[in-house]
Structures are given as C-alpha cells and as structure tokens.
Write a protein that holds these residues in place. Structure first.
Motif: not given
Ligand code: ADP
Length: 566
Positions: A131-132, A314, A339, A341-342, A344-345, A511
């Motif tokens: 993700s990040r 998510f 949960d 910040m999102g 990367n998502m 999470a």
């Molecule tokens: P960001 O998008 O903020 O950069 P990351 O992608 O690094 O965050 O972290 C989110 C990761 O955590 C994802 O791989 C996601 O699938 C996992 N994850 C596990 N539980 C949760 C949750 N409750 N909410 C969001 N992500 C979650």
C-alpha cells in the motif's frame, strides 16, 4: 555493537575484494578436508572415471562369458562402492551449486557477488505493505546473506570508496541495525561531521524497512507529553503530543481542564472520504466533457464502484467530482478507506478505474494519477470546501466561572478577540482554512506522536474557530470545524513501536475488528477535541495578555538564547 569499537583493518586502496577477504578471515567447510580442495576434487574425478571404466569392462566380460550380472567379485563390490561414493561427492560439490544458480541467479551488478536472505520481518514488511510507498527492494531473489561476517571496518571502507552503494547495505547484510551503523559511520567519515547526539541504539530498524524510511542513520528523539483528561463524547482521554515547543502541552492541558470542568466536548464526523484526482488529456475539450458527463452519470456509478473496489475490500467509492480545464479533465475520486488514512488505497482504486475507462475512451491520455485537484499536502480551497479525510465539528460550552478561574479571562474578551483575530484578521490576511489561533500546533504534535503523515498537517489543520456568548452572555460556546483531518490507525508510521503505543493510549491502535474505520474516525475526533482545547487556552492567554509571560516561563526558561546562536 558499535561499529567504531571493532578493531580497524588496514585500509585498502581501490575498493574491496570481498570474496577473497572473506576467505582469508573465516574458516570454510573445505578447510576440514585432509587435502587441498583441488586435489580432493581431482581424486574423486579420477576415482569416478577409473571405477566406471573398470565396471563397464567387467560388464562386457560377463556378457561375453554368460556370467550372471548379480554374481560379483570383491573387486567389483569395492568398485561399485567407490563409484557410489564419488557420485555422492561430485553431486554434493557441483550439483547443488548448479541447481542453485537457476533458483537464485546472482545479481551481475552486485559488488558483493551475493545477495541476502531477508529476515522474516523484512519479508513480512514487504509483503504486508501492499500500500504505502514501498521501497524498491527486490527480495524475491534473495538467498543467503552476502558476507554477513565480513568486518564492519571493511564494509565501511567499501561504502566510503563508493564500491558499495549505501542503499544496498540492508539487503546485502540482512541485518538492518548493522547496516544503519555502517552507513552512519561511513557518512561521518565522508562528511567529516560528527553525528554524536543522534542515537543509533534503541530502535527497531527492521520495522521501517521498505515502509517508513530509507537509508537510516539513526533516529531523532522528540519528547512526548500528555494533555488531559480530555472529556470527549463522554469518554476521558489522555492525548499524547510529540513536540519541542514549550508551553504547547501545558496550554492544551489547560484547555482540557476547562472543557472537563464544563461537562466535556462533543464531536461529530460529518464526512469520511479520502480523495485522489488524476489528470487526463484529450484532443478536444468536447471529449474531456464527455468523460466528465460519463463519470457523473448516476447510472454508471455502480459499475465504476465495483471496478474501484477491486484492489481493497476497505476502499468504497463515494463519488467522483470532475473539473474541466480546456482539453484536460480532473476527476476527484472520494472513497472511504476503513482505518487507513487511505492515500495508497484510493490511488490503487483510481488506477483500476483509469484502466477500465481506457477501453471506452481510448483517446484518453493519462497525464498523472495525481493532478493536484486531490489535493494532498498543499493548501487548497477544494479541501476546505469539499473536505478530505475526516470532516469534523467539535463544540463545548465553557461556563463563565471556568472561563474566569481556569482560563483567567472573560467571555466577552474571548468573543471579541476571536472575531477580530480568527475571523477578521484571517480574512484580512487572505487566509485559506486558517481561521484559527494555532490548530496546526496541536494537529502536528498529535500526528507525530501517533504515526500520522506530518506533512498532511497542511490541510488537516484547516480550521475555523468560532466563539459566541450564550446564556445571556454568561457562558461561552466554542467550536472548531475542521473539514480535512487525514488520519489512520493502520499503515505507514502507525505500526512503529512508539507511535503504536501512543495510539494504544488513546484506545485506537490498529484496525477495528468490529467496525472497520471506527478507530480512525475516533482518532479524528480526538484531534479536533485537542484542537478545541488548544484554541481555548491560547485565545485565553492572548485575551488576558499572558502569552509572552507564559512563553518566557515555559519556552525560554533561564537559558540565554543569544549565547546559543552561532
Ligand atoms: P494507506 O492507504 O493509508 O497508505 P496502507 O495501504 O498502508 O494505508 O494500509 C492499509 C492496509 O491495511 C491495507 O493493506 C489494508 O488491506 C489493511 N487493513 C487491515 N485492516 C484494515 C482496516 N480496518 N481498515 C483499513 N485497512 C485495513
């Protein structure tokens, strides 16, 4: 062990010869052989071919004389045994290496001639990060640590001479702490600057690999103070704040006290959606407009939302807001991210949609996945108006007595100051989201303590502070409205030990199992509640004319600053 304590080796000119050096310093398995390696190899080769020739010869004889093959003489038994033994030896010596050369091909550019097996932790980090921004360490080919026992001094010299790139240390050594120590020492030698004071020990360097920081040389210590209890939505919270600004924690603590004594604050999440806005270009403005209408047509939303969510369970698409500039289209995707910040998502979801759109809009030229209409880490009206991350409002009614006794001022003075400073003054300054006294102070301190991205304090600190006299002018209604608080409790720096401990203090670590997203939303309310406390206290200090006095007491102490300046 500190690298500087290792016995120094004489410096070598012209880079390293790691393999030879390693062989000189360390015993090998072949050292146990009674003969030199080449003689042992020669012996077994000779044995193999001799007995193979002998056995073939005997076989031909037996066929000629019609002797059954299973009738063997003593010399044939010895020959068979010798053949078997030499095959085992030769297979062990050459065969395994030959097979490994296919399974783990050696990197031709690698100055150490070998690559490293990452620790289990390293593997987990890279796999789990998904993700990040992930460090471009290709560990799929890693097998055994390259020269893990090579003397640190030798590796330092190699880094200093440029023969070993500093960024390869973690993967080459398979030991993040050691890599950090070596890089740090090499840096001190090349810059001739001391890093004394920047700690090396006491940090888990494995935990940041491929996730939080590249090329580490140590870590910066930032004190963490606590403000509280903050009575927010009926819950008592102790807020960790990482800062080096004297007065800040004390001031926020005073605000918490005023809120507590008045019955607490209430906070509501108005919106929860992270954004990403790619920019695409067409050959005409008409085509750009066509895509805008396609994306904003409610009939297309469901299929776009399904495509968007392909990369994460998510990530839920909430909407797409488009802005056309000539032939260019900016599409601001908003989605909930649980949960996290999102960032990367949401970026992954946007990429899914861009790939999907390409078939219907083959003339669409994707210029960038981020076109700044998002808008991340920059002051922008779009965040102030539309919100980004969590949009939050937080309020409290501070009783007249509390304003007087705890905040040492009065309601009328606070209301007047707020109007002239936070509203009129900021309007005069042409502020963008800066209608507050010091929201960014609290936001940044809480962000650093809890592992948020501190660069996002730019928009996360957007805040309008309002103060109004109520109950016939006796009490104070105070609120902060913050449209773009960008926080998460998973991912990025939140998983590091210290930051994770601070999240744990707030009861929002990791999470949420029951309701994904509730931990990060609660953290956003805590940020807003702490800002409310900070605003109350600083505004009161200003209204009472105490600011300079308290800063002289807590911020400057007895030190003569002029003597510290270079
Ligand atoms: P960001 O998008 O903020 O950069 P990351 O992608 O690094 O965050 O972290 C989110 C990761 O955590 C994802 O791989 C996601 O699938 C996992 N994850 C596990 N539980 C949760 C949750 N409750 N909410 C969001 N992500 C979650």
């Amino acid at each position: 062990m500190d690298v500087r304590r290792r016995p120094p080796l004489p410096p070598r000119a012209g880079g390293v010869e790691p393999v030879k050096q390693h062989q000189r310093n360390h015993p090998k398995a072949s050292d146990a052989l009674p003969l030199p390696l080449y003689l042992t190899n020669g012996l077994f080769f000779t044995l193999f071919f001799t007995v193979a020739y002998f056995l073939l010869h005997r076989w031909r004889e037996k066929i000629r004389s019609s002797t059954p093959l299973h009738v063997v003489t003593l010399s044939e038994i010895v020959a068979l045994f010798s053949l078997f033994a030499s095959v085992i030896y030769l297979l062990g010596f050459f065969g395994i290496d030959f097979v490994q050369s296919f399974v783990h091909p050696r990197a031709p550019h690698d100055p150490w001639n070998e690559v490293v097996r990452p620790t289990r932790r390293q593997n987990d980090v890279v796999k789990g990060s998904g993700s990040r921004l992930v460090m471009p360490i290709n560990i799929s080919h890693l097998s055994v640590p390259a020269m893990p026992e090579q003397e640190d001094e030798e590796i330092i010299n190699s880094v200093v001479s440029g023969a070993t790139p500093s960024y390869t240390l973690e993967s080459n050594l398979g030991d993040c702490r050691r890599a950090t120590g070596i890089r740090r020492e090499a840096l001190q030698r090349t810059t001739r600057r001391s890093l004394e004071g920047l700690p090396l020990e006491g940090f888990d360097y494995d935990s940041i690999l491929g996730q939080c920081c590249e090329m580490p040389i140590g870590y910066v210590q930032i004190p963490v103070g606590v403000a509280g209890p903050l009575l927010l939505n009926g819950e008592e919270l102790t807020v960790p704040m990482a800062t080096t600004e004297g007065c800040l924690v004390a001031s926020t603590n005073r605000g918490c006290k005023a809120i507590y004594a008045s019955g607490g604050a209430h906070c509501v999440i108005l919106k929860d959606g992270m954004t990403r806005a790619p920019v695409v270009r067409f050959n005409s403005a008409v085509r750009a407009a066509e895509l805008k209408f396609f994306l904003e047509d409610p009939e297309n939303f469901d299929s776009l939302a399904i495509v968007f969510s392909r990369s994460s369970r998510f990530a839920k698409l909430q909407g797409i807001k488009c802005a056309v500039a000539g032939k260019n289209l900016y599409m601001r995707f908003t989605c909930s991210t649980g949960d996290a910040m999102g960032m990367n998502m949401v970026s992954k979801g946007v990429q899914n949609v861009l790939d999907f759109l390409q078939s219907d809009f083959p003339d669409m030229d994707v210029i960038g996945i981020s076109g700044n209409f998002c808008s991340d880490k920059k002051p922008a009206a779009v965040n102030w108006i539309e919100g980004r991350g969590k949009s939050v409002v937080c309020e409290a009614v501070i009783k007249e007595e509390v304003v007087r006794k705890v905040l040492k001022t009065n309601v009328a003075a606070l209301v007047e100051l707020n109007m002239l400073k936070n509203l009129t003054g900021s309007a005069m300054a042409g502020a963008l989201g800066g209608f507050n006294a010091h929201a960014s102070n609290i936001v940044t301190a809480v962000y650093i303590a809890t592992g948020q991205d501190p660069a996002q304090n730019v928009e996360s600190s957007h805040c309008i502070t309002l103060m109004e006299a109520i109950n016939d002018g006796k009490d104070l209604h105070v609120s902060v409205t913050m449209p773009s608080i960008e926080v998460g409790t998973v991912g990025g720096g939140t998983q590091l030990a210290s930051q994770s401990a601070c999240l744990n203090l707030l009861g929002v670590k990791g999470a949420s199992k029951e309701s994904p997203g509730s931990n990060s939303r609660k953290l956003a309310t805590i940020v807003a509640g702490s800002v409310l406390a900070g605003e109350l206290s600083l505004m009161s200090a200003l209204a009472a004319g105490q600011l300079v006095k308290s800063h002289m007491k807590y911020n400057r102490s007895s030190k003569d600053v002029s003597k510290l300046a270079c």
